[in-house]
Design a protein around this motif. Structure first.
Motif, PDB file in Angstrom:
ATOM      1  N   GLN A   3      34.135  53.551  47.200  1.00 10.61           N
ATOM      2  CA  GLN A   3      33.365  52.538  46.479  1.00 10.61           C
ATOM      3  C   GLN A   3      33.811  52.427  45.023  1.00 10.61           C
ATOM      4  O   GLN A   3      33.071  51.946  44.165  1.00 10.61           O
ATOM      5  CB  GLN A   3      31.869  52.865  46.553  1.00 10.61           C
ATOM      6  N   GLU A 101      36.577  40.198  39.942  1.00  7.35           N
ATOM      7  CA  GLU A 101      35.847  40.178  41.214  1.00  7.35           C
ATOM      8  C   GLU A 101      35.669  41.593  41.770  1.00  7.35           C
ATOM      9  O   GLU A 101      34.580  41.954  42.220  1.00  7.35           O
ATOM     10  CB  GLU A 101      36.603  39.320  42.234  1.00  7.35           C
ATOM     11  N   LEU A 102      36.737  42.379  41.745  1.00 10.16           N
ATOM     12  CA  LEU A 102      36.660  43.758  42.238  1.00 10.16           C
ATOM     13  C   LEU A 102      35.689  44.593  41.421  1.00 10.16           C
ATOM     14  O   LEU A 102      34.911  45.379  41.967  1.00 10.16           O
ATOM     15  CB  LEU A 102      38.044  44.412  42.225  1.00 10.16           C
ATOM     16  N   SER A 103      35.740  44.427  40.104  1.00  9.38           N
ATOM     17  CA  SER A 103      34.881  45.243  39.238  1.00  9.38           C
ATOM     18  C   SER A 103      33.406  44.875  39.384  1.00  9.38           C
ATOM     19  O   SER A 103      32.536  45.670  39.032  1.00  9.38           O
ATOM     20  CB  SER A 103      35.331  45.150  37.779  1.00  9.38           C
ATOM     21  N   ALA A 104      33.121  43.695  39.905  1.00  6.00           N
ATOM     22  CA  ALA A 104      31.736  43.324  40.189  1.00  6.00           C
ATOM     23  C   ALA A 104      31.232  44.001  41.464  1.00  6.00           C
ATOM     24  O   ALA A 104      30.031  44.191  41.640  1.00  6.00           O
ATOM     25  CB  ALA A 104      31.613  41.807  40.313  1.00  6.00           C
ATOM     26  N   GLN A 105      32.166  44.389  42.330  1.00  7.90           N
ATOM     27  CA  GLN A 105      31.802  44.999  43.615  1.00  7.90           C
ATOM     28  C   GLN A 105      31.864  46.519  43.613  1.00  7.90           C
ATOM     29  O   GLN A 105      31.170  47.165  44.397  1.00  7.90           O
ATOM     30  CB  GLN A 105      32.749  44.500  44.708  1.00  7.90           C
ATOM     31  N   TYR A 106      32.747  47.084  42.772  1.00  3.72           N
ATOM     32  CA  TYR A 106      33.013  48.521  42.810  1.00  3.72           C
ATOM     33  C   TYR A 106      32.877  49.143  41.435  1.00  3.72           C
ATOM     34  O   TYR A 106      33.068  48.488  40.418  1.00  3.72           O
ATOM     35  CB  TYR A 106      34.447  48.787  43.307  1.00  3.72           C
TER      36      TYR A 106
END
Length: 112
Positions: A3, A101-106
């Motif tokens: 994660q 986008e990735l940093s918003a999810q992980y």
């Protein structure tokens, strides 16, 4: 670890001797790839894109991570700035927008 994403900002870990920093970065990725849970992605910016070239021993381990399903990504602006688009041994070119986008999810772990 699955994660998390690794945000790699340099091709040499730490603020000391460059050769030592390169060795530390290689050791980091050697140990990381041996973990049962791998990160979701490694996103390389600035001099971090140089760690994806054949000139860096870390690139061997980053390629193995990619082969095991980890997204190994290089900032397009940085790749163009350093002129290494044709020298990438590992990873694929991506965008800062994709990193956002990735940093918003992980969770982001910065390695510098």
């Amino acid at each position: 670890m699955n994660q998390k994403i690794i945000f790699l900002t340099t091709d040499s870990m730490g603020n000391g001797d460059t050769r030592l920093g390169e060795q530390l970065l290689e050791t980091y990725f050697t140990l990381l790839k041996q973990q049962e849970q791998l990160p979701a992605a490694v996103f390389c910016i600035n001099r971090g894109v140089l760690a994806l070239t054949g000139k860096s021993m870390a690139s061997l381990h980053l390629k193995e991570l990619a082969d095991r399903g980890v997204s190994v990504l290089a900032c397009a602006t940085c790749v163009n700035y350093y002129g290494v688009g044709d020298q990438l041994y590992a990873g694929e070119v991506s965008s800062m927008g994709h990193f956002i986008e990735l940093s918003a999810q992980y969770e982001v772990i910065t390695v510098s």
